[in-house]
Design an enzyme around this catalytic site. Structure first.
Site, PDB file in Angstrom:
ATOM      1  N   ASP A   1       1.109  -0.772   0.384  1.00 30.45           N
ATOM      2  CA  ASP A   1       0.205  -0.066   0.082  1.00 30.45           C
ATOM      3  C   ASP A   1       0.951   0.992   0.026  1.00 30.45           C
ATOM      4  OD1 ASP A   1      -2.053  -1.655  -0.209  1.00 30.45           O
ATOM      5  OD2 ASP A   1      -2.760  -0.961   2.323  1.00 30.45           O
TER       6      ASP A   1
ATOM      7  N   ASP B   1       4.936  -8.701   9.339  1.00 31.65           N
ATOM      8  CA  ASP B   1       5.006  -7.219   9.336  1.00 31.65           C
ATOM      9  C   ASP B   1       6.634  -6.890   8.968  1.00 31.65           C
ATOM     10  OD1 ASP B   1       2.051  -6.563  10.273  1.00 31.65           O
ATOM     11  OD2 ASP B   1       3.139  -6.580  12.348  1.00 31.65           O
TER      12      ASP B   1
ATOM     13  N   ASP C   1       8.443  -5.169  10.204  1.00 33.81           N
ATOM     14  CA  ASP C   1      10.027  -4.866  10.824  1.00 33.81           C
ATOM     15  C   ASP C   1      10.748  -6.747  11.299  1.00 33.81           C
ATOM     16  OD1 ASP C   1       6.992  -4.860  12.110  1.00 33.81           O
ATOM     17  OD2 ASP C   1       8.187  -4.964  14.332  1.00 33.81           O
TER      18      ASP C   1
ATOM     19  N   ASP D   1      -6.312  -8.064  14.562  1.00 35.70           N
ATOM     20  CA  ASP D   1      -5.997  -9.264  14.702  1.00 35.70           C
ATOM     21  C   ASP D   1      -6.705 -10.030  15.976  1.00 35.70           C
ATOM     22  OD1 ASP D   1      -4.748  -7.640  16.209  1.00 35.70           O
ATOM     23  OD2 ASP D   1      -2.720  -7.902  16.208  1.00 35.70           O
TER      24      ASP D   1
END
Length: 533
Positions: free
Chosen positions: A128, A183, A185, A276
């Site tokens: 995105d 994710d 990271d 989540d």
């Protein structure tokens, strides 16, 4: 004056009682963590699968796991072995990202290094982004496609629904019967799929979640204190809930879903900031279970600047309140056991603890000066000693999570013990200093006030030599909450001085920690805006 004194005492006592009950329920999870029995060990199927999938030969292993939906709330019984048949289950690895220029390359490299057949998994970068990240991902995707990987960059026309929307829309493109999510990271180990997929041999399992590890824990005081708190969730809380038969949580990343469990729970929904947690509850109410693997770590980068950390806290606290508002009625209408309903309620209301900490702190200052009025009616300040059980429970839970558990994994008990006794008081101060910021987020969540999903920028920082203030995502501005934290630091500093003035030090340690906590939050928030040297 007397009525005011008893009113202040009542507000303070109710707040303190809530905090104490929460702490005692955490201690109950600790009991399950230490002495409970895992519901999964008797399952012969999982043991058999693990023996095949956790070896270096995972790339060539051949087995098939069952994918039939479970009955609603089935009992823990051994499951008949699934017949071995090629090929391996096909997995879609989804990487939802937004402007992750510094870390996305590292993540793609890690996922491409999975010890799993290249033709049995695909990588979908759900991109995105609206900056140079798009071009960087395109180059990475082209590089790995040329090497035979099934990898795609999926770009939506708009960022509707933020992360939940990206995952929801990405499901239309996913071919896997299992969906792994990371994710930007994170740096998952090569064995991730080989260590997690076998557990789906049990058809009751809808999610397998791994433990978060910390790439940059020792970068600063801020990262060390974050790790102290996260270690509790990824040891005592997750394992305690699993062994106690309670509802667990998928943590948004470093886990893998059975696709049917996502569908059974109603799919990804963007109406909360913690999609989540929301889907975790819905899928478990639909009959699936979550298996948590404490022994399997997935390293990740902790936020290094105070404002990035606060934006993450805002998202988690507000999202938790939104999910509580949405899911608590369904939980109490369900057929879950009463104890499980209570623990689920406390879990979903966990962010509210900051609201009560904030009230308890603010109201304790006028209470300090009203104790003399209360003593005329026989009230004793020793009454507050009853609530020390909550503090002792918290100390014990954090000790086990950060000393005993770390020592068991890394064999360094003495170093962990010294580190704990230095950091824990600072952690208490920092946590209390966050109570204004987090209380506002909680109230917004309960009121249904909507806000965008604000990402926590990561800068590929792992060493103390790394810098983040020169990075392109470093930004921010001074706001009213930060100014309020500075004012509260002075408020509690004056309360400490006032305690010695009136000769009553009942709250002096409490107020000193609050002054330090609010002061530290204010200082680092301003410093990381670049407003101080």
């Amino acid at each position: 004056m007397t009525i005011l004194a008893f009113l202040v005492l009542a507000i303070y006592s109710i707040s303190l009682l809530y905090i104490t009950v929460y702490c005692l329920l955490q201690f109950n999870l600790l009991y399950h963590y230490r002495y409970g029995e895992s519901p999964w060990t008797p399952a012969a199927t999982v043991t058999r699968s693990e023996s095949l999938w956790t070896t270096p030969g995972c790339r060539s292993a051949s087995t098939r796991v069952a994918s039939a939906p479970p009955d609603r709330y089935p009992d823990d019984v051994a499951v008949a072995p699934a017949p071995a048949a090629p090929p391996l289950p096909f997995v879609t690895v989804q990487l939802p990202i937004y402007n992750e220029y510094y870390v996305i390359g590292r993540l793609i490299d890690a996922v491409a290094a999975f010890d799993y057949p290249k033709d049995r998994y695909e990588i979908h970068v759900l991109d995105d982004s609206d900056d140079e990240t798009v071009d960087l991902v395109a180059k990475k995707v082209a590089e790995y496609r040329a090497r035979g990987y099934r990898i795609r960059q999926i770009i939506r026309p708009n960022r509707e629904g933020f992360k939940a929307g990206a995952l929801r829309d990405g499901m239309r493109e996913a071919k896997g019967e299992f969906i792994a999510i990371f994710d930007a990271d994170f740096v998952p180990p090569p064995t991730f799929l080989c260590r997690t997929v076998p557990h789906f041999a049990d058809p009751r399992i809808g999610v397998v979640q791994t433990r978060w590890e910390h790439l940059n824990e020792n970068y600063s005081l801020i990262t060390r204190l974050q790790a102290l708190q996260l270690n509790v969730h990824f040891t005592v809380e997750q394992v305690g809930r699993m062994k106690g038969g309670h509802l667990l949580q998928f943590n948004g990343t470093a886990g893998i879903w059975r696709r049917e469990a996502i569908d059974a729970g109603g799919g990804w929904q963007p109406d909360t900031l913690t999609e989540d947690l929301d889907l975790s509850i819905r899928s478990q109410l639909a009959g699936y279970r979550i298996r948590y693997l404490e022994g399997e770590g997935s390293p990740a980068e902790l936020p290094v600047d105070m404002n990035g950390f606060k934006s993450q806290q805002h998202r988690w606290m507000k999202g938790g309140a939104e999910t509580a508002r949405k899911m608590l009625p369904d939980i109490w209408r369900s057929g879950l056991a009463l104890g499980t309903k209570i623990h689920a309620t406390v879990h979903l209301l966990a962010s509210s603890i900051f609201l009560f900490v904030f009230v308890c702190g603010v109201i304790s200052v006028p209470l300090l000066f009203l104790l003399g009025e209360l003593e005329k009616f026989g009230f004793s300040k020793h009454f507050f000693a009853l609530f020390l059980t909550g503090l002792l429970s918290v100390v014990t839970v954090y000790f086990v999570a950060n000393v005993r558990s770390v020592a068991n994994r890394e064999k360094r008990f003495g170093k962990s013990l010294i580190k704990f006794f230095i950091l824990f008081p600072l952690f208490l101060a920092l946590s209390m200093g966050l109570s204004l910021h987090n209380s506002i987020a909680v109230l917004q969540g309960y009121r249904g006030q909507k806000s965008p999903f604000v990402r926590t920028p990561k800068f590929n920082i792992s060493s103390v030599r790394d810098k983040f203030r020169s990075k392109k995502y470093f930004s921010g501005r001074l706001n009213g909450i930060t100014l309020g934290e500075g004012v509260l630091s002075l408020y509690f500093l004056l309360a400490v001085a006032g305690a010695f003035y009136v000769g009553n030090t009942t709250f002096v340690v409490f107020h000193a920690l609050l002054a330090i906590g609010y002061g530290a939050i204010f200082f680092y928030s301003v410093k990381h805006l670049g407003l101080t040297k």
